[in-house]
Design a protein around this motif. Structure first.
Motif, PDB file in Angstrom:
ATOM      1  N   LEU A   1       9.558  61.669  24.264  1.00 60.99           N
ATOM      2  CA  LEU A   1       9.491  62.252  25.598  1.00 60.99           C
ATOM      3  C   LEU A   1       9.511  61.165  26.662  1.00 60.99           C
ATOM      4  O   LEU A   1      10.189  61.299  27.695  1.00 60.99           O
ATOM      5  N   LEU A   2       8.775  60.082  26.393  1.00 57.97           N
ATOM      6  CA  LEU A   2       8.755  58.976  27.347  1.00 57.97           C
ATOM      7  C   LEU A   2      10.154  58.367  27.503  1.00 57.97           C
ATOM      8  O   LEU A   2      10.547  57.976  28.605  1.00 57.97           O
ATOM      9  N   GLN A   3      10.893  58.294  26.405  1.00 61.42           N
ATOM     10  CA  GLN A   3      12.268  57.786  26.488  1.00 61.42           C
ATOM     11  C   GLN A   3      13.126  58.675  27.386  1.00 61.42           C
ATOM     12  O   GLN A   3      13.900  58.173  28.214  1.00 61.42           O
ATOM     13  N   LEU A   4      12.970  59.987  27.253  1.00 63.58           N
ATOM     14  CA  LEU A   4      13.728  60.908  28.091  1.00 63.58           C
ATOM     15  C   LEU A   4      13.347  60.748  29.563  1.00 63.58           C
ATOM     16  O   LEU A   4      14.209  60.755  30.455  1.00 63.58           O
ATOM     17  N   GLU A   5      12.049  60.601  29.811  1.00 64.72           N
ATOM     18  CA  GLU A   5      11.580  60.435  31.192  1.00 64.72           C
ATOM     19  C   GLU A   5      12.034  59.092  31.766  1.00 64.72           C
ATOM     20  O   GLU A   5      12.319  58.989  32.970  1.00 64.72           O
ATOM     21  N   LEU A   6      12.098  58.068  30.905  1.00 61.69           N
ATOM     22  CA  LEU A   6      12.585  56.764  31.347  1.00 61.69           C
ATOM     23  C   LEU A   6      14.044  56.858  31.778  1.00 61.69           C
ATOM     24  O   LEU A   6      14.438  56.332  32.829  1.00 61.69           O
ATOM     25  N   ARG A   7      14.835  57.557  30.996  1.00 60.47           N
ATOM     26  CA  ARG A   7      16.246  57.718  31.344  1.00 60.47           C
ATOM     27  C   ARG A   7      16.399  58.469  32.672  1.00 60.47           C
ATOM     28  O   ARG A   7      17.219  58.115  33.524  1.00 60.47           O
ATOM     29  N   GLU A   8      15.575  59.495  32.833  1.00 59.89           N
ATOM     30  CA  GLU A   8      15.633  60.267  34.073  1.00 59.89           C
ATOM     31  C   GLU A   8      15.225  59.410  35.268  1.00 59.89           C
ATOM     32  O   GLU A   8      15.837  59.483  36.342  1.00 59.89           O
ATOM     33  N   ALA A   9      14.207  58.556  35.064  1.00 62.24           N
ATOM     34  CA  ALA A   9      13.741  57.702  36.156  1.00 62.24           C
ATOM     35  C   ALA A   9      14.802  56.675  36.538  1.00 62.24           C
ATOM     36  O   ALA A   9      14.971  56.355  37.720  1.00 62.24           O
ATOM     37  N   VAL A  10      15.525  56.148  35.547  1.00 61.34           N
ATOM     38  CA  VAL A  10      16.593  55.193  35.843  1.00 61.34           C
ATOM     39  C   VAL A  10      17.692  55.877  36.654  1.00 61.34           C
ATOM     40  O   VAL A  10      18.238  55.302  37.614  1.00 61.34           O
ATOM     41  N   GLN A  11      18.014  57.124  36.286  1.00 57.80           N
ATOM     42  CA  GLN A  11      19.075  57.845  36.989  1.00 57.80           C
ATOM     43  C   GLN A  11      18.670  58.251  38.399  1.00 57.80           C
ATOM     44  O   GLN A  11      19.497  58.265  39.319  1.00 57.80           O
ATOM     45  N   SER A  12      17.386  58.582  38.566  1.00 52.55           N
ATOM     46  CA  SER A  12      16.932  59.099  39.866  1.00 52.55           C
ATOM     47  C   SER A  12      16.330  58.028  40.766  1.00 52.55           C
ATOM     48  O   SER A  12      15.949  58.336  41.901  1.00 52.55           O
ATOM     49  N   GLY A  13      16.224  56.786  40.275  1.00 52.01           N
ATOM     50  CA  GLY A  13      15.648  55.727  41.101  1.00 52.01           C
ATOM     51  C   GLY A  13      14.138  55.827  41.208  1.00 52.01           C
ATOM     52  O   GLY A  13      13.575  55.674  42.309  1.00 52.01           O
ATOM     53  N   GLY A  14      13.484  56.074  40.113  1.00 50.79           N
ATOM     54  CA  GLY A  14      12.036  56.258  40.141  1.00 50.79           C
ATOM     55  C   GLY A  14      11.225  54.985  39.989  1.00 50.79           C
ATOM     56  O   GLY A  14      10.031  55.060  39.660  1.00 50.79           O
ATOM     57  N   PHE A  15      11.824  53.813  40.185  1.00 52.24           N
ATOM     58  CA  PHE A  15      11.118  52.543  40.009  1.00 52.24           C
ATOM     59  C   PHE A  15      10.901  51.861  41.355  1.00 52.24           C
ATOM     60  O   PHE A  15      11.596  52.125  42.339  1.00 52.24           O
ATOM     61  N   ARG A  16       9.919  50.963  41.366  1.00 53.04           N
ATOM     62  CA  ARG A  16       9.612  50.194  42.563  1.00 53.04           C
ATOM     63  C   ARG A  16       9.422  48.730  42.166  1.00 53.04           C
ATOM     64  O   ARG A  16       9.117  48.416  41.007  1.00 53.04           O
ATOM     65  N   LEU A  17       9.606  47.837  43.139  1.00 50.88           N
ATOM     66  CA  LEU A  17       9.353  46.414  42.925  1.00 50.88           C
ATOM     67  C   LEU A  17       8.111  45.985  43.694  1.00 50.88           C
ATOM     68  O   LEU A  17       7.923  46.359  44.862  1.00 50.88           O
ATOM     69  N   HIS A  18       7.263  45.227  43.003  1.00 50.61           N
ATOM     70  CA  HIS A  18       6.160  44.529  43.648  1.00 50.61           C
ATOM     71  C   HIS A  18       6.436  43.034  43.501  1.00 50.61           C
ATOM     72  O   HIS A  18       7.211  42.615  42.640  1.00 50.61           O
ATOM     73  N   TYR A  19       5.801  42.245  44.365  1.00 47.25           N
ATOM     74  CA  TYR A  19       6.101  40.815  44.391  1.00 47.25           C
ATOM     75  C   TYR A  19       4.809  40.009  44.317  1.00 47.25           C
ATOM     76  O   TYR A  19       3.880  40.230  45.101  1.00 47.25           O
ATOM     77  N   GLN A  20       4.740  39.076  43.344  1.00 43.56           N
ATOM     78  CA  GLN A  20       3.583  38.184  43.233  1.00 43.56           C
ATOM     79  C   GLN A  20       3.966  36.823  43.797  1.00 43.56           C
ATOM     80  O   GLN A  20       4.994  36.254  43.408  1.00 43.56           O
ATOM     81  N   PRO A  21       3.146  36.297  44.718  1.00 43.00           N
ATOM     82  CA  PRO A  21       3.502  35.017  45.334  1.00 43.00           C
ATOM     83  C   PRO A  21       3.414  33.856  44.352  1.00 43.00           C
ATOM     84  O   PRO A  21       2.603  33.855  43.433  1.00 43.00           O
ATOM     85  N   VAL A  22       4.295  32.898  44.572  1.00 37.31           N
ATOM     86  CA  VAL A  22       4.276  31.632  43.840  1.00 37.31           C
ATOM     87  C   VAL A  22       3.867  30.562  44.848  1.00 37.31           C
ATOM     88  O   VAL A  22       4.521  30.393  45.892  1.00 37.31           O
ATOM     89  N   MET A  23       2.774  29.844  44.549  1.00 41.30           N
ATOM     90  CA  MET A  23       2.196  28.919  45.510  1.00 41.30           C
ATOM     91  C   MET A  23       2.688  27.494  45.282  1.00 41.30           C
ATOM     92  O   MET A  23       2.786  27.026  44.136  1.00 41.30           O
ATOM     93  N   ASP A  24       2.987  26.815  46.392  1.00 41.66           N
ATOM     94  CA  ASP A  24       3.245  25.370  46.362  1.00 41.66           C
ATOM     95  C   ASP A  24       1.886  24.697  46.352  1.00 41.66           C
ATOM     96  O   ASP A  24       1.161  24.700  47.363  1.00 41.66           O
ATOM     97  N   LEU A  25       1.478  24.138  45.202  1.00 42.58           N
ATOM     98  CA  LEU A  25       0.119  23.618  45.038  1.00 42.58           C
ATOM     99  C   LEU A  25      -0.118  22.362  45.852  1.00 42.58           C
ATOM    100  O   LEU A  25      -1.277  22.008  46.122  1.00 42.58           O
ATOM    101  N   ARG A  26       0.909  21.678  46.232  1.00 43.95           N
ATOM    102  CA  ARG A  26       0.727  20.468  47.032  1.00 43.95           C
ATOM    103  C   ARG A  26       0.499  20.807  48.508  1.00 43.95           C
ATOM    104  O   ARG A  26      -0.283  20.151  49.192  1.00 43.95           O
ATOM    105  N   ARG A  27       1.199  21.849  49.001  1.00 43.59           N
ATOM    106  CA  ARG A  27       1.069  22.210  50.407  1.00 43.59           C
ATOM    107  C   ARG A  27       0.098  23.352  50.635  1.00 43.59           C
ATOM    108  O   ARG A  27      -0.340  23.597  51.759  1.00 43.59           O
ATOM    109  N   GLY A  28      -0.173  24.110  49.577  1.00 40.39           N
ATOM    110  CA  GLY A  28      -1.045  25.260  49.733  1.00 40.39           C
ATOM    111  C   GLY A  28      -0.371  26.419  50.418  1.00 40.39           C
ATOM    112  O   GLY A  28      -1.032  27.272  51.007  1.00 40.39           O
ATOM    113  N   THR A  29       0.957  26.485  50.335  1.00 43.45           N
ATOM    114  CA  THR A  29       1.704  27.571  50.978  1.00 43.45           C
ATOM    115  C   THR A  29       2.538  28.310  49.934  1.00 43.45           C
ATOM    116  O   THR A  29       2.772  27.824  48.826  1.00 43.45           O
ATOM    117  N   ILE A  30       3.001  29.491  50.342  1.00 44.87           N
ATOM    118  CA  ILE A  30       3.854  30.300  49.465  1.00 44.87           C
ATOM    119  C   ILE A  30       5.267  29.735  49.467  1.00 44.87           C
ATOM    120  O   ILE A  30       5.861  29.534  50.530  1.00 44.87           O
TER     121      ILE A  30
END
Length: 689
Positions: A435-464
Motif C-alpha cells: 500500500l505504501l508503494q502505491l501511495e508513494l507512486r501517487e505522491a510522485v505523480q501528484s507532487g506530494g513531496f517537499r524540500l527542507h534545507y539544513q545549513p552547512v557552516m563555514d567553521l572558520r568564519r562561523g557563517t552559512i
C-alpha cells in the motif's frame, strides 16, 4: 494339276478365309524373296496402303533407311527361313511416313515336299502399349529415385507379411544386408535375424525386437524404439487392398534437440538448476497430494556489489559456485531452483520439523558465506532466507511461495545473512508495504513531496556557506514519513529517477533566490546514474532556474561508482566540466572509498556522522584525523556531518575541517525559514537552541 501348285492354291485359299474378318492385325503374305503377295484389311488399316498399292512391293518399305542399311528386314527373313519363325518388336513406317511400334511375327510356309513357298507376316500396332510401358518405366524410375532420396526408410509388405519392396534408407537405418531384404522375404524372419545378431539366445526376443516387430503389425500406429544406440521412429499403416506400408526414421537428433529444448524450458541456463516453471509444477504436485512441504526463498546479500565491482562474468561464476554449494548442502534431499538474478528457492517434501529446517538454513548460510575465489579475487556474499511451511502457511503454490517471500523480506530487514519463518502478521506488514508503494507512486505523480534545507557552516568564519536539500514526504494520513522508509522503496521501484529530477529542479529554483555566495547540495542516487540521463536532468534544472553551475553540488556515495565505474566516472567528469561541484558522501562507511578518491578528484569529502557521533573512541578520532590529512593532500575540502555537541565541534575545529553540519547548528528547515537564517549574524553556540 501338279501337287505343288495345288498345295499353294490351298494355302492361299486358307489364308484368304483366315484373314478376311481380321481387322486388328496386319496379316499379309510374302513370297520367298520378301515381296508382298497378299494384303488384308487389318494391314490396310494399320499401314495405310490399299492392296493394289502394296502388293508386289518388298516388305522392307516398312523399315526406315537406317534399318534397311543394316539389313534388318533380310535378317528377319533369314531367321524365319532357318528357324521357321522370327518374332521381334520395333518401329515401323506407315504410308504417310509416321511411325508406330509393331510386334512382328514372320512364319515360314512350306509345301508337302518341305519346300519354302513363302512367309506369313503378322504385325500388331502396339504403340499405345509401348507408350504406356515407357510411362510406367519413367514412373518407376522416378519412384526409384524418390525412394533412394527419402530421409525415411520405407518397406511395403503383402498380406502374408512378406517384403514387396524397400529402399536403401530402410536397410541403412536398421543395418540390414541386401540379402535380408530380397522381395518375398518374411519380415518375421528378418526380425529373428536381427535378434540373433543382438542376443545370445535368439529363441526369446527381447523388448527391442518386440517393438521392432511392429513393422509387421496389424493396425496403424507409430512408436519410437531405442535401437543400436539410436532412436528409430516406426510408423505402420494398413493398406485397403491388404498388406502394410511401414516407414522407419532415425529421430535421434530430433529427440536430442527436443530433450534439450524441454530441458531449457524447465532449467536455468547459467546454473543448470530447475527454473521457476519447474519449481511451480513441483510445488503444485507436492501440495496436491496433501503432504507437508517446506519452501525456502533465498536472496544473496552483497551480490550486486560483487557483480558491479568485478563484472558480470564474475557474478555468473559466483552464482554457479553458490548453486554447487546448495547442491552439496542438500545432497539430493530437496529441489533447488534459480528464479533469476541472485534469487534461489528450495523445496523440501515430507514432514518438516522446525529444528530440521532451522539446521538446514544455518548450513546454507554457513556454506554460502565462505569466501569465493573469482580469478584471484576473494568475494564474500551472504544469504537471507525466508521459510514457509505448506499447507499451514499456504495450501496453494502461489500463497505458499508468496509467504516464503514475505518471510525473506523480514529476514533482510532484520540485518541480512539470517533466516525467518513466516508468521501470520507478516502478510499484513507486506500488504502495508505494498500500500505504501502505491501511495508513494501517487505522491510522485501528484507532487506530494517537499524540500527542507539544513545549513552547512563555514567553521572558520562561523557563517552559512550552503544548504543540503533534504526530501520530506508529509503524508496526509500518516504524517511525516522518514526518507529512510520511502527512499529505498523509490529506488527499488524506479520512482527515484522521476523523484530525483524533481528534487534537482526544485532545489535549483529555491537556491536561485538566495545570495549568490550560497550553494545548494543535492543527493543523487546510484539508480539515477544507472538509468542514465542525469546530465540532461542537471542541465535542464540549471537552465530553468538560472542558477550558476558553481552553486550546485551533487553528493554521491561510492555505490554510484560501484554500479558502473567507468560510465559513472565519465559522467562525473562531464558534470564537473559544466562547473558543478562533486562531493563524496558518507566517506569511510564503504569498502573501497580510498580507491575512488584516487580515480576521481572530488571537490569535497563528507565524513559520515557515525564517526563524529562517537568521536570519543580513539579509533574513530584516528580515522577522522586520517581523512582530514588525506583530503588536504588531495586538495579537497572536508565537511563533518552530524555535529550535535560542543565537544564534537571543538574536535573537528582542532583538525581544521572547513565545514560542519548537524543539529548543533540547525535542523533542516522549510524554504520559508532560509531568509532568516541567511540574514543572521555570525553563528554562536547560543543560536543552536
Amino acid at each position: 494339276m501338279p501337287a505343288a501348285e495345288r498345295n499353294a492354291d490351298d494355302a492361299n485359299l486358307m489364308y484368304r478365309l483366315l484373314v478376311q474378318g481380321v481387322t486388328d492385325y496386319a496379316i499379309y503374305m510374302l513370297d520367298p524373296q520378301g515381296l508382298i503377295t497378299n494384303w488384308n484389311a487389318g494391314a490396310e488399316r494399320a499401314k495405310g496402303y490399299r492392296a493394289e498399292e502394296i502388293v508386289g512391293r518388298h516388305f522392307s518399305c516398312f523399315y526406315d533407311a537406317a534399318e534397311r542399311g543394316r539389313g534388318v528386314p533380310h535378317l528377319g527373313l533369314e531367321t524365319a527361313r532357318r528357324e521357321g519363325r522370327f518374332e521381334a518388336e520395333g518401329w515401323r513406317l506407315r504410308k504417310d511416313g509416321t511411325r508406330f511400334w509393331a510386334h512382328v511375327v514372320i512364319d515360314a510356309i512350306h509345301d508337302d515336299a518341305a519346300r519354302l513357298v513363302g512367309f506369313a507376316k503378322i504385325t500388331r500396332d502396339c504403340t499405345e502399349r509401348r507408350l504406356q510401358a515407357a510411362q510406367l518405366e519413367e514412373t518407376s524410375a522416378n519412384l526409384d529415385l524418390a525412394l533412394s532420396h527419402m530421409s525415411q526408410g520405407l518397406c511395403l509388405l503383402d498380406a502374408q507379411r512378406r517384403l514387396l519392396l524397400c529402399n536403401g534408407r530402410f536397410r541403412e537405418i536398421l543395418g540390414l544386408a541386401p540379402a535380408l531384404t530380397r522381395r518375398g522375404t518374411s519380415v518375421v524372419a528378418m526380425l529373428r535375424r536381427l535378434a540373433r545378431e543382438e542376443r545370445a539366445d535368439p529363441g526369446e526376443p527381447g523388448p527391442r525386437q518386440r517393438r521392432l516387430a511392429r513393422l509387421a503389425g496389424t493396425a496403424t500406429h507409430r512408436t519410437d524404439v531405442a535401437f543400436r544406440g539410436r532412436v528409430i521412429a516406426i510408423t505402420t499403416r494398413a493398406l485397403p487392398a491388404g498388406g502394410w506400408v511401414s516407414t522407419v526414421e532415425d529421430v535421434t537428433d530430433r529427440h536430442r534437440i527436443e530433450g534439450r529444448i524441454l530441458h531449457m524450458a524447465h532449467h536455468d541456463a547459467l546454473t543448470g538448476l530447475p527454473n521457476r516453471t519447474a519449481f511451480g509444477a513441483h510445488l503444485e504436485r507436492a501440495l496436491s497430494v496433501g503432504g507437508e512441504i517446506a519452501v525456502l526463498c533465498l536472496d544473496l546479500d552483497r551480490f550486486k556489489a560483487v557483480n558491479d565491482t568485478f563484472g558480470h562474468a564474475a557474478g555468473d561464476a559466483l552464482l554457479r559456485t553458490v548453486a554447487e554449494r546448495l547442491r552439496a548442502v542438500l545432497c539430493g534431499s530437496g529441489m533447488i531452483a534459480r528464479l533469476g538474478g541472485d534469487e534461489f528457492v528450495i523445496a523440501l517434501d515430507g514432514p518438516q520439523g522446525g529444528h530440521r529446517v532451522e539446521a538446514l538454513a544455518e548450513r546454507i548460510i554457513e556454506a554460502v558465506g565462505q569466501s569465493i575465489d573469482i580469478d584471484g579475487h576473494l568475494a564474500d556474499v551472504g544469504v537471507s532466507i525466508g521459510v514457509a511451511i505448506g499447507p499451514r502457511d499456504g495450501a496453494d503454490p502461489d500463497t505458499l511461495f508468496r509467504n516464503a517471500d514475505i518471510a525473506l523480506y523480514r529476514a533482510k530487514a532484520a540485518g541480512r545473512n539470517g533466516y525467518r519463518f513466516y508468521e501470520a502478521g507478516m502478510a499484513a506488514a507486506a500488504a502495508a508495504r505494498t500500500l505504501l508503494q502505491l501511495e508513494l507512486r501517487e505522491a510522485v505523480q501528484s507532487g506530494g513531496f517537499r524540500l527542507h534545507y539544513q545549513p552547512v557552516m563555514d567553521l572558520r568564519r562561523g557563517t552559512i556557506s550552503g544548504f543540503e536539500a533534504l526530501l520530506r514526504w508529509p503524508h496526509p494520513r500518516r504524517g511525516l514519513i522518514s526518507p529512510a522508509d520511502f527512499v529505498p522503496m523509490a529506488e527499488e521501484t524506479g520512482l527515484i529517477t522521476r523523484l530525483g529530477a524533481w528534487v534537482l529542479r526544485e532545489a535549483c529554483l529555491e537556491a536561485a533566490e538566495w545570495r549568490a555566495d550560497i550553494r545548494v547540495a543535492v543527493n543523487v542516487s546510484a539508480v539515477q546514474f544507472a538509468r542514465g540521463g542525469l546530465e540532461e536532468v542537471v542541465t535542464l534544472a540549471l537552465a530553468v532556474s538560472g542558477l550558476a553551475p558553481q552553486r550546485l553540488e551533487l553528493e554521491i556515495t561510492e555505490t554510484v561508482l560501484m554500479s558502473d565505474g567507468e560510465a559513472a566516472l565519465a559522467c562525473l567528469h562531464r558534470l564537473r566540466a559544466l562547473g558543478v561541484r562533486i562531493a563524496l558522501d558518507d566517506f569511510g562507511t564503504g569498502y573501497s572509498s580510498l580507491s575512488y578518491l584516487r580515480l576521481f578528484p572530488f571537490d569535497r569529502i563528507k565524513i559520515d556522522r557515525s564517526f563524529i557521533r562517537e568521536i570519543g573512541r580513539p579509533e574513530n578520532a584516528a580515522i577522522v584525523r586520517a581523512v582530514r590529512a588525506l583530503a588536504s593532500d588531495l586538495g579537497a575540502l572536508v565537511t563533518a556531518e552530524g555535529i550535535e555537541t560542543d565537544e564534537q565541534l571543538a574536535f573537528v575545529r582542532r583538525l581544521d575541517c572547513e565545514e560542519g553540519q548537524g543539529f548543533l547548528f540547525s535542523p533542516a528547515r522549510p524554504p520559508a525559514a532560509i531568509p532568516a537564517l541567511l540574514s543572521g549574524a555570525r553563528w554562536t553556540a547560543a543560536q543552536a537552541a
